[in-house]
Design an enzyme around this catalytic site. Structure first.
Site, PDB file in Angstrom:
ATOM      1  N   HIS A 178     -28.778-117.304 -73.831  1.00  0.00           N
ATOM      2  CA  HIS A 178     -27.729-117.883 -72.993  1.00  0.00           C
ATOM      3  C   HIS A 178     -27.902-119.406 -72.999  1.00  0.00           C
ATOM      4  CE1 HIS A 178     -25.452-118.754 -69.330  1.00  0.00           C
ATOM      5  NE2 HIS A 178     -24.999-117.514 -69.333  1.00  0.00           N
ATOM      6  N   ARG A 210     -29.286-114.942 -62.527  1.00  0.00           N
ATOM      7  CA  ARG A 210     -29.884-115.927 -61.612  1.00  0.00           C
ATOM      8  C   ARG A 210     -31.083-115.380 -60.854  1.00  0.00           C
ATOM      9  NH1 ARG A 210     -25.376-118.885 -61.692  1.00  0.00           N
ATOM     10  NH2 ARG A 210     -25.575-121.040 -61.033  1.00  0.00           N
ATOM     11  N   HIS A 226     -30.000-113.433 -68.530  1.00  0.00           N
ATOM     12  CA  HIS A 226     -29.443-114.652 -67.933  1.00  0.00           C
ATOM     13  C   HIS A 226     -29.372-114.635 -66.415  1.00  0.00           C
ATOM     14  CE1 HIS A 226     -25.571-113.027 -66.610  1.00  0.00           C
ATOM     15  NE2 HIS A 226     -25.584-112.295 -67.689  1.00  0.00           N
ATOM     16  N   GLU A 270     -11.821-104.514 -62.602  1.00  0.00           N
ATOM     17  CA  GLU A 270     -13.245-104.154 -62.422  1.00  0.00           C
ATOM     18  C   GLU A 270     -13.653-104.293 -60.945  1.00  0.00           C
ATOM     19  OE1 GLU A 270     -16.932-106.329 -63.736  1.00  0.00           O
ATOM     20  OE2 GLU A 270     -16.695-105.114 -65.517  1.00  0.00           O
TER      21      GLU A 270
HETATM   22  C1  UD1 Z   1     -22.238-117.026 -64.919  1.00  0.00           C
HETATM   23  C2  UD1 Z   1     -21.827-116.129 -63.746  1.00  0.00           C
HETATM   24  C3  UD1 Z   1     -22.452-114.765 -63.868  1.00  0.00           C
HETATM   25  C4  UD1 Z   1     -22.184-114.154 -65.235  1.00  0.00           C
HETATM   26  C5  UD1 Z   1     -22.624-115.126 -66.317  1.00  0.00           C
HETATM   27  C6  UD1 Z   1     -22.271-114.592 -67.678  1.00  0.00           C
HETATM   28  C7  UD1 Z   1     -21.459-117.142 -61.550  1.00  0.00           C
HETATM   29  C8  UD1 Z   1     -22.080-117.681 -60.315  1.00  0.00           C
HETATM   30  N1  UD1 Z   1     -22.290-116.734 -62.503  1.00  0.00           N
HETATM   31  O1  UD1 Z   1     -23.639-117.248 -64.807  1.00  0.00           O
HETATM   32  O2  UD1 Z   1     -21.917-113.914 -62.876  1.00  0.00           O
HETATM   33  O3  UD1 Z   1     -22.887-112.958 -65.334  1.00  0.00           O
HETATM   34  O4  UD1 Z   1     -21.937-116.363 -66.142  1.00  0.00           O
HETATM   35  O5  UD1 Z   1     -22.861-115.323 -68.694  1.00  0.00           O
HETATM   36  O6  UD1 Z   1     -20.261-117.087 -61.657  1.00  0.00           O
HETATM   37  N2  UD1 Z   1     -23.911-123.407 -69.858  1.00  0.00           N
HETATM   38  C9  UD1 Z   1     -23.597-124.174 -70.951  1.00  0.00           C
HETATM   39  N3  UD1 Z   1     -22.552-123.769 -71.753  1.00  0.00           N
HETATM   40  C10 UD1 Z   1     -21.833-122.651 -71.537  1.00  0.00           C
HETATM   41  C11 UD1 Z   1     -22.178-121.870 -70.433  1.00  0.00           C
HETATM   42  C12 UD1 Z   1     -23.195-122.265 -69.586  1.00  0.00           C
HETATM   43  O7  UD1 Z   1     -24.229-125.188 -71.209  1.00  0.00           O
HETATM   44  O8  UD1 Z   1     -20.918-122.357 -72.306  1.00  0.00           O
HETATM   45  C13 UD1 Z   1     -25.020-123.831 -68.958  1.00  0.00           C
HETATM   46  C14 UD1 Z   1     -24.657-125.042 -68.088  1.00  0.00           C
HETATM   47  O9  UD1 Z   1     -25.810-125.811 -67.913  1.00  0.00           O
HETATM   48  C15 UD1 Z   1     -24.227-124.389 -66.775  1.00  0.00           C
HETATM   49  C16 UD1 Z   1     -25.251-123.263 -66.706  1.00  0.00           C
HETATM   50  O10 UD1 Z   1     -25.345-122.780 -68.056  1.00  0.00           O
HETATM   51  O11 UD1 Z   1     -24.292-125.263 -65.648  1.00  0.00           O
HETATM   52  C17 UD1 Z   1     -24.941-122.136 -65.766  1.00  0.00           C
HETATM   53  O12 UD1 Z   1     -23.607-121.684 -65.901  1.00  0.00           O
HETATM   54  P1  UD1 Z   1     -22.927-120.881 -64.657  1.00  0.00           P
HETATM   55  O13 UD1 Z   1     -21.564-120.471 -65.060  1.00  0.00           O
HETATM   56  O14 UD1 Z   1     -23.064-121.676 -63.400  1.00  0.00           O
HETATM   57  O15 UD1 Z   1     -23.881-119.644 -64.463  1.00  0.00           O
HETATM   58  P2  UD1 Z   1     -24.328-118.501 -65.459  1.00  0.00           P
HETATM   59  O16 UD1 Z   1     -25.784-118.327 -65.242  1.00  0.00           O
HETATM   60  O17 UD1 Z   1     -23.813-118.779 -66.805  1.00  0.00           O
HETATM   61  N1  UDP Z   2     -21.998-111.455 -75.701  1.00  0.00           N
HETATM   62  C1  UDP Z   2     -21.613-112.283 -76.756  1.00  0.00           C
HETATM   63  N2  UDP Z   2     -22.572-113.022 -77.399  1.00  0.00           N
HETATM   64  C2  UDP Z   2     -23.888-113.007 -77.036  1.00  0.00           C
HETATM   65  C3  UDP Z   2     -24.264-112.177 -75.945  1.00  0.00           C
HETATM   66  C4  UDP Z   2     -23.292-111.423 -75.295  1.00  0.00           C
HETATM   67  O1  UDP Z   2     -20.434-112.324 -77.123  1.00  0.00           O
HETATM   68  O2  UDP Z   2     -24.703-113.695 -77.663  1.00  0.00           O
HETATM   69  C5  UDP Z   2     -20.961-110.676 -75.000  1.00  0.00           C
HETATM   70  C6  UDP Z   2     -21.244-109.200 -74.853  1.00  0.00           C
HETATM   71  O3  UDP Z   2     -20.672-108.470 -75.925  1.00  0.00           O
HETATM   72  C7  UDP Z   2     -20.605-108.858 -73.506  1.00  0.00           C
HETATM   73  C8  UDP Z   2     -20.630-110.157 -72.737  1.00  0.00           C
HETATM   74  O4  UDP Z   2     -20.912-111.182 -73.687  1.00  0.00           O
HETATM   75  O5  UDP Z   2     -19.250-108.478 -73.661  1.00  0.00           O
HETATM   76  C9  UDP Z   2     -21.677-110.143 -71.656  1.00  0.00           C
HETATM   77  O6  UDP Z   2     -21.780-111.404 -71.106  1.00  0.00           O
HETATM   78  P1  UDP Z   2     -23.000-111.873 -70.218  1.00  0.00           P
HETATM   79  O7  UDP Z   2     -24.187-111.043 -70.524  1.00  0.00           O
HETATM   80  O8  UDP Z   2     -23.099-113.344 -70.398  1.00  0.00           O
HETATM   81  O9  UDP Z   2     -22.475-111.633 -68.737  1.00  0.00           O
HETATM   82  P2  UDP Z   2     -22.448-110.365 -67.755  1.00  0.00           P
HETATM   83  O10 UDP Z   2     -21.753-109.254 -68.447  1.00  0.00           O
HETATM   84  O11 UDP Z   2     -23.865-110.057 -67.389  1.00  0.00           O
HETATM   85  O12 UDP Z   2     -21.711-110.871 -66.566  1.00  0.00           O
END
Ligand code: UD1
Ligand code: UDP
Length: 385
Positions: free
Chosen positions: A245, A214, A212, A121
């Site tokens: 999320h 940032r 979700h 990607e």
């Molecule tokens: C991350 C990615 C973003 C992606 C997104 C998909 C970075 C900087 N960000 O953002 O590109 O689009 O994932 O979802 O790489 N948390 C939990 N459990 C989980 C996951 C997250 O509790 O299983 C909470 C925690 O408090 C964690 C926070 O979410 O610190 C943020 O997680 P982080 O991976 O830093 O950023 P995302 O906003 O999830």
């Molecule tokens: N997805 C999932 N469960 C959910 C929401 C999303 O499995 O409750 C899957 C969705 O099918 C997609 C991926 O998660 O493949 C998207 O992830 P996210 O939106 O967290 O990240 P991004 O694609 O924006 O980086």
């Protein structure tokens, strides 16, 4: 034959979903490749949900997730954790996917150890370093390091060419997100959450929502949540399903606005199978997610994208996706127009997916075989049809 060791790095929900078909395809080619799976576990529960679906047991799990952790602390933990594995395992190539911190820092760790990098990607750009944040820069840094660029579309190839990337290192493969869908969507799917079966049985119109990003934390997210509240009030018979999320910052923004609405379901993240099968049955999707934008066109479900700019313009050009930003009024008006204007809805419900045809991982592994001299096959590029 001298088999090559390929280290595959992932750690969040989306990069793992999109890496899963690559891992499965590498495993099918065991006579050429030894696959080493490294999970940073930047996400924990949301990663484990995906690993379970695809039956992946990482060889290494760095288990780095901490609540509300900063980008800097994430970066520090990823680089030291991955470096230790690379030093011990000495892979012949590292594969990373997308634009997360795991992707960017994983590629940097490989570069420091002078290991070739393949980027799945590659080439998505907004050319705006604040949007998406920090993903635009994560992806560009990864691109500077990458030896093999697997661009999902011709648009992404063109962006790489504009940055003077050697054309011989770019391959248009389609996006593996569509390969993953092919493992997962089942006609008579039974959801693991009873309320979803009830809604599906009653044939209620489902509006699926995710947020979700940032750059949307705080006020922008509140604007979108307020638009959803108005839509839910206007259409009491529709069911608004919002798998939230796990980031507490997201929940703090949306819960106060959307709780206590009888037709809005603020639920835990769905496991991937529940989620994609719910997408297939949805009437409309509102999302700021990258992956969801790429999946929606597969099902012919119109998507309103809660962002101002996009590094995924292809579906916008095809007319299946519209950028509506995060202002309450704009989102509300755009959704209303779609719901009330059948022609407009039909125009968007166009089931051509410009992102892939399900063969992306197959193409990618053939290209990696060519790279190592195992074959010399011409690999047909992905063309949307
Ligand atoms: C991350 C990615 C973003 C992606 C997104 C998909 C970075 C900087 N960000 O953002 O590109 O689009 O994932 O979802 O790489 N948390 C939990 N459990 C989980 C996951 C997250 O509790 O299983 C909470 C925690 O408090 C964690 C926070 O979410 O610190 C943020 O997680 P982080 O991976 O830093 O950023 P995302 O906003 O999830
Ligand atoms: N997805 C999932 N469960 C959910 C929401 C999303 O499995 O409750 C899957 C969705 O099918 C997609 C991926 O998660 O493949 C998207 O992830 P996210 O939106 O967290 O990240 P991004 O694609 O924006 O980086």
């Amino acid at each position: 034959m001298n088999r090559k060791k390929i280290a595959v790095i992932f750690g969040t929900r989306p990069d793992t979903i999109k890496m899963a078909p690559i891992i499965l395809e590498l495993q099918k080619n065991a006579e050429y490749f030894d696959v080493l799976t490294i999970a940073t576990a930047q996400h924990r529960q949301m990663l484990d949900q995906v690993l379970e679906v695809f039956k992946i047991k990482p060889n290494y799990d760095l288990d780095i997730m901490a609540p509300k952790q900063t980008l800097a602390s994430l970066t520090a933990k990823i680089i030291t954790g991955i470096d230790e594995v690379l030093e011990k395992e000495k892979p012949d190539m590292v594969l990373v996917q997308g634009d997360t911190s795991t992707t960017c820092i994983g590629s940097l760790a490989a570069f420091y150890r002078q290991i070739p990098v393949g980027h799945i990607e590659a080439g998505l750009r907004t050319n705006d370093k604040a949007n998406p944040f920090p993903e635009e820069i994560n992806r560009r840094i990864t691109g500077c390091i990458t030896d093999l660029h697997f661009a999902p579309t011709n648009t992404s190839r063109k962006s790489l060419l504009l940055e003077n990337v050697d054309p011989k290192t770019i391959f248009v493969t389609g996006n593996t997100v569509v390969d993953a869908l092919k493992y997962s969507v089942i006609e008579k799917y039974q959801f693991t959450i009873p309320i979803l079966n009830e809604i599906a049985d009653k044939k209620k119109k489902v509006v699926l929502v995710t947020m979700h990003r940032r750059e949307n934390w705080g006020k922008p997210m509140e604007g979108a949540a307020s638009a959803i509240k108005r839509l839910a009030q206007k259409f009491p018979d529709f069911r608004f399903i919002f798998p939230m999320h796990l980031n507490p910052i997201v929940r703090e923004a949306v819960k106060p606005i959307l709780k206590n609405m009888p037709n809005v379901f603020l639920i835990e993240p769905l496991d991937y199978l529940d989620f994609v099968n719910l997408m297939a049955k949805s009437y409309l999707i509102l999302t700021d997610s990258g992956g969801v934008q790429e999946e929606g066109p597969h099902f012919g479900v119109p998507i309103l994208v809660l962002r101002y700019v996009t590094e995924r313009p292809d579906a916008v050009d095809y007319g299946t996706v519209k950028l509506v930003g995060l202002e309450e009024e704009t989102i509300y008006t755009a959704a209303l127009k779609l719901i009330e204007d059948e022609e407009e809805y039909k125009k968007m419900a166009n089931a051509v997916n410009p992102y892939g045809d399900g063969l992306s991982s197959f193409r990618t592994i053939k290209i990696i075989k060519n790279y190592f001299g195992f074959s010399n096959e011409v690999v047909d590029e992905f063309i949307p049809r």
